[in-house]
Design a protein around this motif. Sequence first.
Motif, PDB file in Angstrom:
ATOM      1  N   PRO A  48      29.569  13.531  58.992  1.00 49.41           N
ATOM      2  CA  PRO A  48      29.472  13.579  57.532  1.00 49.41           C
ATOM      3  C   PRO A  48      28.011  13.559  57.102  1.00 49.41           C
ATOM      4  CG  PRO A  48      31.029  11.921  58.212  1.00 49.41           C
ATOM      5  CD  PRO A  48      30.352  12.399  59.443  1.00 49.41           C
ATOM      6  N   TYR A  49      27.678  14.437  56.176  1.00 49.33           N
ATOM      7  CA  TYR A  49      26.286  14.614  55.790  1.00 49.33           C
ATOM      8  C   TYR A  49      26.029  14.204  54.345  1.00 49.33           C
ATOM      9  CZ  TYR A  49      22.224  17.400  54.327  1.00 49.33           C
ATOM     10  OH  TYR A  49      21.061  17.827  53.769  1.00 49.33           O
ATOM     11  N   VAL A  50      26.776  14.784  53.410  1.00 44.30           N
ATOM     12  CA  VAL A  50      26.512  14.500  52.011  1.00 44.30           C
ATOM     13  C   VAL A  50      27.772  14.737  51.180  1.00 44.30           C
ATOM     14  CG1 VAL A  50      25.663  16.824  51.478  1.00 44.30           C
ATOM     15  CG2 VAL A  50      24.896  14.915  50.092  1.00 44.30           C
ATOM     16  N   LEU A  51      28.047  13.806  50.255  1.00 45.67           N
ATOM     17  CA  LEU A  51      29.151  13.943  49.303  1.00 45.67           C
ATOM     18  C   LEU A  51      28.533  14.308  47.964  1.00 45.67           C
ATOM     19  CD1 LEU A  51      32.207  13.563  48.668  1.00 45.67           C
ATOM     20  CD2 LEU A  51      31.684  11.162  48.178  1.00 45.67           C
ATOM     21  N   ARG A  52      29.095  15.323  47.307  1.00 47.61           N
ATOM     22  CA  ARG A  52      28.523  15.834  46.060  1.00 47.61           C
ATOM     23  C   ARG A  52      29.590  15.902  44.977  1.00 47.61           C
ATOM     24  NH1 ARG A  52      23.460  17.657  46.996  1.00 47.61           N
ATOM     25  NH2 ARG A  52      23.406  18.736  44.995  1.00 47.61           N
ATOM     26  N   ILE A  53      29.136  15.895  43.720  1.00 44.43           N
ATOM     27  CA  ILE A  53      30.029  16.026  42.575  1.00 44.43           C
ATOM     28  C   ILE A  53      29.527  17.178  41.709  1.00 44.43           C
ATOM     29  CG2 ILE A  53      28.765  14.296  41.232  1.00 44.43           C
ATOM     30  CD1 ILE A  53      31.540  13.491  40.028  1.00 44.43           C
ATOM     31  N   VAL A  54      30.475  17.976  41.217  1.00 43.48           N
ATOM     32  CA  VAL A  54      30.146  19.143  40.403  1.00 43.48           C
ATOM     33  C   VAL A  54      30.904  19.075  39.089  1.00 43.48           C
ATOM     34  CG1 VAL A  54      30.342  21.664  40.232  1.00 43.48           C
ATOM     35  CG2 VAL A  54      29.739  20.615  42.417  1.00 43.48           C
ATOM     36  N   GLU A  98      25.496  17.367  41.944  1.00 45.68           N
ATOM     37  CA  GLU A  98      24.721  16.163  42.253  1.00 45.68           C
ATOM     38  C   GLU A  98      25.205  15.465  43.523  1.00 45.68           C
ATOM     39  OE1 GLU A  98      22.496  16.575  38.995  1.00 45.68           O
ATOM     40  OE2 GLU A  98      22.435  14.536  39.778  1.00 45.68           O
ATOM     41  N   VAL A  99      24.273  14.829  44.229  1.00 41.89           N
ATOM     42  CA  VAL A  99      24.628  13.936  45.324  1.00 41.89           C
ATOM     43  C   VAL A  99      25.275  12.703  44.700  1.00 41.89           C
ATOM     44  CG1 VAL A  99      23.718  12.438  47.142  1.00 41.89           C
ATOM     45  CG2 VAL A  99      22.785  14.740  46.843  1.00 41.89           C
ATOM     46  N   VAL A 100      26.371  12.234  45.290  1.00 41.73           N
ATOM     47  CA  VAL A 100      27.043  11.028  44.790  1.00 41.73           C
ATOM     48  C   VAL A 100      26.191   9.815  45.147  1.00 41.73           C
ATOM     49  CG1 VAL A 100      29.092   9.565  45.003  1.00 41.73           C
ATOM     50  CG2 VAL A 100      29.341  12.058  44.899  1.00 41.73           C
ATOM     51  N   ASP A 101      25.645   9.166  44.108  1.00 38.35           N
ATOM     52  CA  ASP A 101      24.863   7.945  44.297  1.00 38.35           C
ATOM     53  C   ASP A 101      25.726   6.744  43.895  1.00 38.35           C
ATOM     54  OD1 ASP A 101      24.893   7.895  41.509  1.00 38.35           O
ATOM     55  OD2 ASP A 101      22.791   8.443  41.298  1.00 38.35           O
TER      56      ASP A 101
END
Length: 154
Positions: A48-54, A98-101
């Motif tokens: 797993p590398y990155v979770l994003r939201i659009v 965006e990256v999920v922070d």
Amino acid sequence: IIELKKKFRIKKDEFDENNIVWYQPKSSPIYRNSNGFYCYFGTKNGSPYVLRIVHQYSSDDWLFIQSYKFSIDGKAYSYTPSDMKTDNDNGIWEWSDEVVDSEIKEILNALINCKSAKIRLEGREYYDTKTITTSQIKSIKETIELYKLIGGEF
């Protein structure tokens, strides 16, 4: 995992040296010129590398979105995207990816367990309020679930 993967468009970035593979829900829009709200993620060399939201907004009228406000089961949340994009042709569209922070994670946790949710797209002068559909919530929940099943931290 096998059953969940069937609900995603899985695409390897053939130009990436780290073997990035993107997992995007089949229910999400293919193009930016339509409305949508979803999460997606990537893996790098199988991890797993990155979770994003659009969020994608399409209309005949510009909002010039500056922030998102949520009402999730009556509780208010908000976040300001770091990079809004816009384009137009036969209509206009505005979107963030965006990256999920930690701030967004709190919103997503509330969202995946809610009974009802709305989002207000706050523009420079105007706003638009939309209901977050049960299918959008289900898709976000499934994306987070698959991300966690393959080892992602959420």
